[in-house]
Design a protein around this motif. Sequence first.
Motif: not given
Length: 501
Positions: A290-294, A195-198, A254-259
């Motif tokens: 708080g993690r995604a603008e859209w 939850m602390k990712e960008s 692997d790229a950290g693009m999926v949770t």
Amino acid sequence: MRLRSWYTVCSLVAAHVASTSGTSEGTLCQGAQCHNNETAALLQLSLDRRAHVDESLRTKRLLANIPAYPAFVLRPTSMQGASERDLTMHVQSVVPVFPPEGEAYMAVIAGHVRSSTSDMVEDAAVDMKCTSPDLPGFSSKVIVSTGNSSCCSWQVVFKCAWPEELRDRPCHSVALVSGGVQLGQYQTCHDPALMKESRFGMAACVTHVYGFGLMMLPQWMEYNVQKGVEHFLVYTTLNETDDKEFAILRPYLDAGMVTLVRLDLKFRDVKDYTRSQAIHMNDCLHRMKGRAEWLLPTIDVDEYLVFNSSERARAMSFPEALREALSRRAPSTDPVHSVTFGRTDFLHPADPYHQLQIDSSSRSSAVPNRRLCPKYLVRPELVDSLFVHWPMGHTPGSKNVLFNARDLIAFHYRLSESEEDMVTDRTLASQSEALGRALATRHGKTWPTLGPSLRALSPMALVQPEPKDEDDEDGEIAAEAARLFGEAALATSPTFIDGAM
């Protein structure tokens, strides 16, 4: 995806969706041929190591596992003793929300209620509070978020402030109390580190994918990545497609693009799909606060967004194109909680195992197709509950903007046969080569090779026979769709711009 006629034309809106109240072993034999003991032992060790690596990656990117929660009963305060008016609230998810900025809270997401009972829910919840067995003396007032539409059922979200100092705690226990009586107690766990990712400019919720949707998933994800979608919150269920979906998702994991979020629901049929979709989109909304603008909360894997005002807009990333379109079409200072747009139909490609979906250039002449309910983008910080086709509960004073087809439209690749008045539209077909190169870079295979390799993961036919309900007559469906299209505007009080759609 074309699940069945009533879903396609939106009568799902009016349906009351029921609320939520083994791993295969690697074999050492292939056909009739078996390995000798030494080779078998080496092969088993290899399989075990690969399984350990896969499971480690899956666990590393697993944000939460949503269990089956017990329901609780609400009784409107004006009807004490009238048990026949009791409201059973089926809890679907409990989400601890700790945004980087703003107040931490706990969201208890319950099942659908009809508009006729929404006032009863709010009346019954007027004295509700959150407590916790782990926090002696803690009490927080519950705020109820439902919706403002008279046309359909919606999720109910019970929110209460939660102690900020518990941000790094993985598990939380919350009890709902009314009039000194405990209604229900729930435990929820998540991975605080994830939850602390960008913070992301744009993210997408990926609802449960099954059948041929597994075939569409990698190309849809790569298209959105190329257009500026930075992260995907992917929901899986307790069925055989979980491992198949994981295999497709691996490069993005692997790229950290999926949770990942895992739902304790056994997928069996279309009814389970609609039920799980309602859970996914609302759970995803609160996890992305708080993690995604859209957020793209309900865009299916056969739907491709196109900012269509100019070649320049089509070349932009989605966040850039959205900002430009909003500055041009909705310049007022009122905050925008969502953007609504229409859809139009495309044929599937002739050979989907060797061609990308966007290779098809055969489109319906109806732009948008008013038989299809709209879809939308949403700003999570301004919305608390969602329906498939529009947001339901939003911050007072914020507004929805309805874009016309020249600004934004979804190309919906769902037709298996040509319909009347098909036209040629190469808007996305012209981008097929670039998408193919991106897929090859990501997966190490070109689509003509990768596509057939996914065939075993997508055994379901492209379009399944649509079950026919006795009362599901085409005329009634069309009439319901027309009525709901009119009420879609009322549901979110949209700002119609440039003649709308």
